[in-house]
Design a protein around this motif. Structure first.
Motif, mmCIF file in Angstrom:
data_model
loop_
_atom_site.group_PDB
_atom_site.id
_atom_site.type_symbol
_atom_site.label_atom_id
_atom_site.label_comp_id
_atom_site.label_asym_id
_atom_site.label_seq_id
_atom_site.Cartn_x
_atom_site.Cartn_y
_atom_site.Cartn_z
ATOM 1 N N GLU A 182 -98.943 29.153 -17.137
ATOM 2 C CA GLU A 182 -98.110 29.239 -18.339
ATOM 3 C C GLU A 182 -98.895 28.757 -19.545
ATOM 4 O O GLU A 182 -99.736 27.865 -19.445
ATOM 5 N N ARG A 191 -91.545 25.835 -13.115
ATOM 6 C CA ARG A 191 -92.657 26.716 -13.449
ATOM 7 C C ARG A 191 -92.887 27.736 -12.339
ATOM 8 O O ARG A 191 -92.706 27.451 -11.175
ATOM 9 N N TRP A 235 -93.820 21.040 -9.740
ATOM 10 C CA TRP A 235 -93.469 21.660 -11.023
ATOM 11 C C TRP A 235 -92.197 22.474 -10.851
ATOM 12 O O TRP A 235 -92.237 23.689 -10.684
#
Length: 232
Positions: free
Chosen positions: A231, A215, A212
């Motif tokens: 998130e 993120r 990711w």
């Protein structure tokens, strides 16, 4: 079943015995005896004809098993690998798993044990492959395999990294002090510095970021510790 197993083993009798038991269990088998032949053999096959799993001996003529494990994991990360070896030292076991092996069987072994391990590793692989839309945009822990799945992508973690992530994910938003995290990392209460926690968190973040890239789900709280903050 229509699943194939590639057996990379230079001891012909052992390879044949394993092949016989796997065939009796419904698998198709292929055999290679020299490490130098493995990568070309895989490269010559389309994705649809790749084996479902590889049984890989550590000591081979030509390219050795650990080197092959590293190359296979880099080029075909979806291929499960079970390493076969007579070397039982802990460093070899850990090195093999860190290079991408899914399991590790020490010789001498029962061919029935090999079949059972093959079935277990394939079940885990199929579980990863069948991750549905409900698991997308999520980080999921596979406690049996000691790994995490980010949007279905496999994140291979060390035991300490897995334990750290498991603790923080058990209470999203809660701030854990370094001392609290150390208690979960090392159950034998060994004395380590707080910098050790920071080092493990840094490695864990890097591995998650590979899956990711944009993120940040493990966040630092200055002067306090760390928290898991998924998130929205």
């Amino acid at each position: 079943m229509n699943e194939s197993i590639l057996i990379i083993e230079d001891e012909i009798k052992i390879a044949q015995l394993i092949a016989d038991y796997l065939t009796a269990s419904g698998y198709t088998t292929h055999r290679l005896e020299n490490g130098d032949d493995v990568i070309p053999w895989l490269q010559d096959r389309p994705a649809s004809a790749l084996p479902s799993l590889i049984l890989l001996d550590l000591m081979l003529p030509g390219t050795d098993g650990l080197t092959l494990c590293h190359h296979i994991h880099d080029q075909w990360p979806q291929l499960p690998i079970i390493m076969l070896t007579a070397r039982v030292e802990e460093v070899d076991r850990l090195l093999g798993l860190e290079l991408g092996a899914d399991d590790y069987i020490c010789k001498p072994f029962s061919p029935r044990e090999v079949v059972a391990r093959v079935k277990a590793v394939l079940r885990r692989a199929h579980s990863r492959d069948s991750v549905g839309d409900d698991a997308l945009n999520q980080l999921v822990l596979d406690e049996e395999g000691w790994r995490a799945l980010a949007d279905g992508k496999d994140i291979e973690l060390t035991a300490v990294e897995f334990q750290l992530l498991k603790v923080m994910m058990s209470a999203p938003g809660r701030i854990f002090s370094r001392e609290q995290l150390m208690d979960h990392m090392y159950r034998d209460h060994r004395i380590v510095s707080e910098r050790t926690v920071d080092s493990h968190i840094k490695k864990l973040r890097r591995k998650i970021a590979d899956a990711w890239p944009e993120r940040e789900i493990i966040r630092s709280v200055y002067g306090v510790g760390y928290k898991y903050q998924p998130e929205e």
